[in-house]
Design an enzyme around this catalytic site. Structure first.
Site, PDB file in Angstrom:
ATOM      1  N   GLY A  91       2.423  29.308 -26.060  1.00 28.13           N
ATOM      2  CA  GLY A  91       3.255  30.119 -25.171  1.00 28.13           C
ATOM      3  C   GLY A  91       4.735  30.185 -25.502  1.00 28.13           C
ATOM      4  CG  ASP A 105       1.926  25.610 -12.915  1.00 25.83           C
ATOM      5  OD1 ASP A 105       2.412  26.524 -12.251  1.00 25.83           O
ATOM      6  OD2 ASP A 105       0.786  25.157 -12.706  1.00 25.83           O
ATOM      7  CB  ILE A 149       4.935  35.641 -14.790  1.00 24.31           C
ATOM      8  CG1 ILE A 149       5.188  34.205 -15.297  1.00 24.31           C
ATOM      9  CG2 ILE A 149       5.605  35.871 -13.445  1.00 24.31           C
ATOM     10  CD1 ILE A 149       6.654  33.904 -15.563  1.00 24.31           C
ATOM     11  CG  ASP A 168      -2.027  32.933 -22.186  1.00 28.84           C
ATOM     12  OD1 ASP A 168      -1.194  32.077 -21.839  1.00 28.84           O
ATOM     13  OD2 ASP A 168      -3.256  32.707 -22.226  1.00 28.84           O
TER      14      ASP A 168
HETATM   15  P1  IMP Z   1       1.609  22.331 -16.463  1.00 23.88           P
HETATM   16  O1  IMP Z   1       1.130  21.298 -17.416  1.00 23.88           O
HETATM   17  O2  IMP Z   1       0.850  22.307 -15.170  1.00 23.88           O
HETATM   18  O3  IMP Z   1       3.106  22.297 -16.232  1.00 23.88           O
HETATM   19  O4  IMP Z   1       1.201  23.721 -17.084  1.00 23.88           O
HETATM   20  C1  IMP Z   1       2.046  24.431 -17.910  1.00 23.88           C
HETATM   21  C2  IMP Z   1       1.229  25.464 -18.639  1.00 23.88           C
HETATM   22  O5  IMP Z   1       0.450  26.260 -17.718  1.00 23.88           O
HETATM   23  C3  IMP Z   1       2.139  26.459 -19.339  1.00 23.88           C
HETATM   24  O6  IMP Z   1       2.477  26.019 -20.630  1.00 23.88           O
HETATM   25  C4  IMP Z   1       1.288  27.712 -19.337  1.00 23.88           C
HETATM   26  O7  IMP Z   1       0.437  27.711 -20.469  1.00 23.88           O
HETATM   27  C5  IMP Z   1       0.448  27.631 -18.093  1.00 23.88           C
HETATM   28  N1  IMP Z   1       0.994  28.450 -16.986  1.00 23.88           N
HETATM   29  C6  IMP Z   1       1.479  28.001 -15.802  1.00 23.88           C
HETATM   30  N2  IMP Z   1       1.893  29.020 -15.029  1.00 23.88           N
HETATM   31  C7  IMP Z   1       1.667  30.154 -15.725  1.00 23.88           C
HETATM   32  C8  IMP Z   1       1.906  31.568 -15.452  1.00 23.88           C
HETATM   33  O8  IMP Z   1       2.417  31.990 -14.406  1.00 23.88           O
HETATM   34  N3  IMP Z   1       1.542  32.425 -16.458  1.00 23.88           N
HETATM   35  C9  IMP Z   1       0.970  32.022 -17.626  1.00 23.88           C
HETATM   36  N4  IMP Z   1       0.758  30.729 -17.917  1.00 23.88           N
HETATM   37  C10 IMP Z   1       1.096  29.796 -16.980  1.00 23.88           C
HETATM   38 MG    MG Z   2       1.843  26.775 -22.525  1.00 23.66          MG
END
Ligand code: IMP
Ligand code: MG
Length: 179
Positions: free
Chosen positions: A48, A106, A157, A163
């Protein structure tokens, strides 16, 4: 207004390329201020972050290096998560001031575990530059970005590297899912 339809969802353009560029410049300005006399190693989290990283790093003035890592998180029972290294670190982080470049934070699980890994590998410091941040979803406080393009609410988003099931990373704007 431009719209994208994917998997039955309608996405509407929410940030233009000009607005994105302003946020990226702001992140670069802060890094340029904080790392003026340092030699950071950027660790870009694939897939990403590749678009954000390409724009950000061309605005960084510090003498720096860049390397890439690809991870996926597997969620076990409850909130337990394990980071799987699909593309492991190719370069030593020992004694380095690392700046992790992420598309979006996230829950923060990815960054939380990646930071622990980089510290175990001997990084001197580990800061995070994220284009987007969902503060209401954060579960790991050490994953709060040090440098952030834009805080957003909990909507999904796509575009600018982000993606939906692998598609639409190539969009030059950010599109938000319509309720
Ligand atoms: P975390 O480990 O929960 O912080 O997840 C982060 C990953 O979730 C990011 O690197 C994205 O690949 C994916 N992600 C979280 N929110 C979104 C979004 O709104 N759109 C697309 N990918 C997301
Ligand atoms: Mg990612």
């Amino acid at each position: 207004m431009r719209t994208i339809i994917e998997q039955g969802h309608t996405f509407e353009e929410w940030m233009t390329p000009v607005q994105i560029a302003k946020d990226v410049q702001q992140v670069a300005d802060q890094i340029n201020r904080d790392y003026a006399d340092k030699m950071p190693l950027f660790v870009v989290v694939l897939n990403g972050a590749f678009v954000f990283a390409a724009d950000l790093l061309r605005r960084v003035e510090a003498r720096s290096e860049v390397t890439f890592i690809r991870v996926s998180s597997y969620y076990g029972m409850a909130s337990q998560g394990k980071l799987n290294f699909l593309v492991p670190l190719q370069q030593s982080v020992k004694g380095r001031d690392v700046i992790i470049v992420e598309d979006i934070v996230d829950t923060g699980l990815t960054i939380h575990q990646l930071k622990a890994h980089l510290r175990a590998e001997g990084a001197t410091s580990t800061r995070v530059a994220a284009m987007f941040f969902k503060p209401d979803k954060l579960e790991y406080n050490d994953a709060r970005p040090d440098y952030m393009g834009h805080a957003i609410t909990n909507e999904f988003i796509i575009g600018y590297g982000l993606d939906l099931d692998g598609f639409h990373r190539n969009l030059d704007a950010i599109y938000k899912v319509k309720e």
